[in-house]
Enzyme design. Structure first.
Site, PDB file in Angstrom:
ATOM      1  N   GLU A 245       0.828  -1.214   0.000  1.00  0.00           N
ATOM      2  CA  GLU A 245       0.000   0.000   0.000  1.00  0.00           C
ATOM      3  C   GLU A 245       0.862   1.265   0.000  1.00  0.00           C
ATOM      4  O   GLU A 245       0.606   2.210   0.754  1.00  0.00           O
ATOM      5  CB  GLU A 245      -0.947  -0.003   1.206  1.00  0.00           C
ATOM      6  CG  GLU A 245      -1.956  -1.127   1.150  1.00  0.00           C
ATOM      7  CD  GLU A 245      -2.884  -1.154   2.353  1.00  0.00           C
ATOM      8  OE1 GLU A 245      -4.026  -1.591   2.181  1.00  0.00           O
ATOM      9  OE2 GLU A 245      -2.476  -0.747   3.456  1.00  0.00           O
ATOM     10  N   GLU A 328      -7.013  -7.545  -0.368  1.00  0.00           N
ATOM     11  CA  GLU A 328      -7.369  -7.488   1.047  1.00  0.00           C
ATOM     12  C   GLU A 328      -8.868  -7.244   1.153  1.00  0.00           C
ATOM     13  O   GLU A 328      -9.332  -6.103   1.160  1.00  0.00           O
ATOM     14  CB  GLU A 328      -6.595  -6.384   1.781  1.00  0.00           C
ATOM     15  CG  GLU A 328      -5.125  -6.681   1.976  1.00  0.00           C
ATOM     16  CD  GLU A 328      -4.423  -5.674   2.883  1.00  0.00           C
ATOM     17  OE1 GLU A 328      -5.116  -4.856   3.521  1.00  0.00           O
ATOM     18  OE2 GLU A 328      -3.180  -5.703   2.929  1.00  0.00           O
TER      19      GLU A 328
END
Length: 728
Positions: A245, A328
């Site tokens: 991320e 995710e």
């Protein structure tokens, strides 16, 4: 693990084509028909051989278009198992994943080997199998594997290779996330704390050459271990993630490109590398690497419409190289101390997953099984600024379908399994029963030593000014700072202030000339999130007064802009505006997860305590226990050889704040005064037949009865506050 931001949905519609799915079935059926027809035609051919000329039967094969079509499909995907030149391969084309030439829908889940005892790895993986998962995703925390610079550890709970081999044995593909930054509610996002002690200071998560040199050394040890386990080399690893991320943090493309080059150097050009970023244009612009060299996956808040985000994902991948993947998919959420335990609705979560799978999208459940933040490895978050500090619980249950202790008899497991079963290419194994837990009952403990009586046996560092934990080599746990100041003979006392302390500091004073030793007296506590000066009591003392500051590192930040989270006293200490100098820093030898047990003063104190105190004397001590005095307490319980050792939970109800070890294994932190976690999970492999020893380091006040309870269930109802709950 994504940040706490919910991303806006985009207005585009994703027009999914199911051509390959149906075409694959169609080709298979036609091929079967072709074989049957071919058998009949061959027999017919031999019967009429004497009557029909060679040119007559050539058109017969023109009657079999399906056979030709099947061959064309094999030519399009030359790695098909039925092909004579079959090669084991995982690849991306036509916006799909292909495994050995067959379309592959990733239905995966995160399960972190470092949050589960190795003895339970197979049990938890089998439960993930029963959920219907075909892929396991896991981070690799650098700090677990290199807790001290140059000292590598791949044993015990850090035996990554054994975990990956077990995944393969059980039929899972693996998505590996080696960082070097992992987030994951793990101390410092997986970075070793010793990185923070290097001077000049490193710039983590950047193209800082000094930082990259250390990453190269780490990956130079790690990646050659996993290279034989890549899918193309016969192992389970289908993809390897670059960073984590990164678009939510920065946009240093040189850093990302360097990581890609490093991964290719050790893993080759065939492995699929991927990034994960939040599903917004801004985060994808910053965190992805354009082109087909690295696959860009997305994550987003559960319940958001996935398909506009998957359409956006396409813009950051090469044409035909963007299979929709939520790497995710949040099944629950994390919980900080002082919050209500996070829970999310089972049916809502399952319905959100169905929206992805029903249009042939792929998803990885974060988490499938959360596990436990054993030892001192829990992470922390911040709110509006660096002082708005929120440490994570010891439990990483996450409200995942497979609970912290492995339980699957819950609504979320059943709801998710019901959805996954509709899209699984194989029939699911039966749901296993929950592991049996046992109530072992009360354990009476006795005080085996006061912290201040032990400090002369601890390693000590001296300095004119306070220095950080990392700088003295105390990477986790506690550091005791000690100095002296002159006594004053006036009323009103003195004001002591510590402008910057990470994370919690208990302050004590003593007069060494009193009674020859001068027992330290508790004054008050500095907290990172509510730092206020303390008024010291006016003490008549013939000698200088000793000032003790016991600082707890409650877990380093793992996410956000303040990740450079050094611990200890980070500023000068002021007494009535004057800087106090001449400090001694005492290192408390408390073991972290996976550290080899060794003889130290704390263990010696525990052992001597058992020798010198009878059970009767232990019980008498309860009325004389002082409040707010850091001390060690120990007790034991026995498991007969006839009994099976079972999981349990240790209840710290009535205790204050501290850590617990059982048989020299650091179970983790407790803080029932803050909540919500009251009980800590104790997996059976920690226990043994015969005598089991419980040691508690209590920072404040023990249970007045000097007892702990071993119970058969978790409890997240301790002192819940009205703090924010992230409800999906």
């Amino acid at each position: 693990m994504i940040g706490l931001t919910s991303f806006a949905a985009y207005a585009m519609k994703y027009n999914k084509s199911s051509h390959h799915h149906h075409h694959g079935v169609s080709s298979s059926n036609w091929s079967t028909m072709a074989r049957k027809r071919s058998t009949r035609l061959t027999l017919f051919f031999f019967l009429l051989l004497s009557l029909i000329a060679f040119g007559v039967f050539v058109p017969v094969f023109a009657l079999l278009p399906s056979l030709s079509q099947s061959q064309n499909d094999q030519q399009h995907h030359p790695t098909t198992k039925s092909s004579p030149d079959y090669v084991r391969k995982f690849e991306i084309s036509e916006d799909r994943f292909w495994k050995d030439g067959q379309p592959f829908q990733i239905i995966g889940g995160d399960l972190h080997y470092f949050r589960v005892l190795p003895e339970y790895w197979e049990d938890r993986l089998l439960r993930a199998k029963a959920l219907g998962l075909n892929t396991i995703q896991t981070y690799v925390p650098w700090n677990l594997h290199e807790p001290r610079a140059g000292t590598l550890n791949f044993e015990g709970i850090a035996d990554l290779v054994s975990f990956l081999e077990l995944c393969q044995k059980l039929g899972f593909a693996v998505m590996l996330r080696p960082g070097p930054y992992i987030c994951g509610e793990w101390d410092l996002g997986g970075f070793p704390a010793w990185l923070l002690a290097i001077k000049p200071a490193l710039t983590l998560r950047s193209s800082d050459p000094a930082f990259l040199q250390l990453v190269e050394r780490w990956w130079g040890s790690l990646l050659p271990k996993i290279a034989p386990l890549l899918y193309g080399n016969g192992g389970p690893i289908i993809m390897v993630q670059i960073e984590n991320e990164y678009g939510s943090y920065a946009s240093d493309k040189a850093y990302l490109h360097h990581l890609v080059s490093l991964a290719r150097k050790h893993l080759g050009d065939e492995v699929i590398l991927y990034t994960t970023d939040g599903g917004s244009r801004e985060t994808l612009e910053k965190g992805t690497i354009r082109g087909d060299a690295v696959f860009s996956a997305v994550d987003f808040t559960t319940g958001d419409n996935p398909w506009p985000i998957f359409e956006l994902q396409k813009e950051f991948n090469a044409a035909g190289k963007s299979p929709p993947l939520s790497s995710e998919f949040y099944t629950g959420w994390l919980t900080h101390w002082g919050e209500k335990n996070a829970q999310t609705d089972a049916d809502f979560t399952a319905a959100s997953l169905k929206r992805i799978l029903e249009r042939n999208g792929s998803a990885v459940l974060y988490m499938a099984h959360g596990g436990t933040n054993f030892g001192f490895y829990n992470g922390a978050n911040t709110g509006s600024d660096e002082s708005d500090y929120k440490p994570d619980l010891t439990s990483y249950d996450y409200d995942a379908p497979i609970r912290e202790s492995g339980d699957v008899s819950n609504a979320k497991f059943k709801a998710l399994r019901k959805v996954i079963e509709q899209y699984s290419s194989e029939s699911l194994p039966p749901i296993p029963s929950d592991i049996e837990k046992k109530t072992y009952g009360y354990i009476h403990v006795s005080k085996t030593g006061n912290l201040f009586d032990m400090i002369h046996d601890f390693d000590v560092v001296e300095s004119e000014n306070p220095i950080t934990m990392e700088s003295v080599g105390q990477m986790s746990g506690f550091l005791l700072y000690v100095t002296e100041y002159a006594a004053k003979d006036y009323d009103g006392g003195n004001i002591v202030s510590i402008p910057k302390v990470h994370d919690r500091a208990q302050v004590f004073i003593s007069c060494p000339s009193q009674d020859g030793h001068g027992k330290p007296t508790y004054v008050g506590t500095f907290e990172r999130w509510s730092n206020q000066p303390l008024s010291l009591p006016n003490t008549k003392c013939l000698s200088k007064i000793s000032l003790y500051v016991l600082v707890e590192n409650m877990g380093r930040l793992n996410y956000g802009p303040y990740i450079f989270d050094m611990k200890g006293i980070l500023s000068s200490v002021y007494l009535d505006g004057r800087i106090l100098r001449g400090w001694k820093m005492y290192l408390l030898p408390l073991l972290n997860l996976n550290e080899n047990p060794k003889v130290n003063p704390i263990i010696q104190a525990t052992d001597s305590g058992f020798i010198t105190m009878s059970t009767r004397k232990k019980l008498k001590l309860k009325s004389t226990t002082a409040s707010n005095e850091p001390a060690f307490y120990a007790g034991k319980f026995s498991i007969s050889k006839q009994d099976k050792i079972k999981d349990t939970f240790i209840s710290l109800s009535g205790w204050g704040k501290g850590i617990v070890t059982i048989n020299n294994f650091n179970i983790g932190r407790f803080w029932p005064l803050k909540g919500p976690q009251c009980n800590l999970y104790v997996p059976a492999p920690i226990l043994r037949h015969g005598e089991n020893i419980v040691v508690i380091f209590e920072l404040q006040a023990p249970n007045p009865e000097l007892v702990v309870h071993l119970v058969d269930q978790p409890d997240f109802t301790c002192a819940p506050s009205k703090s924010n709950l992230h409800q999906l």
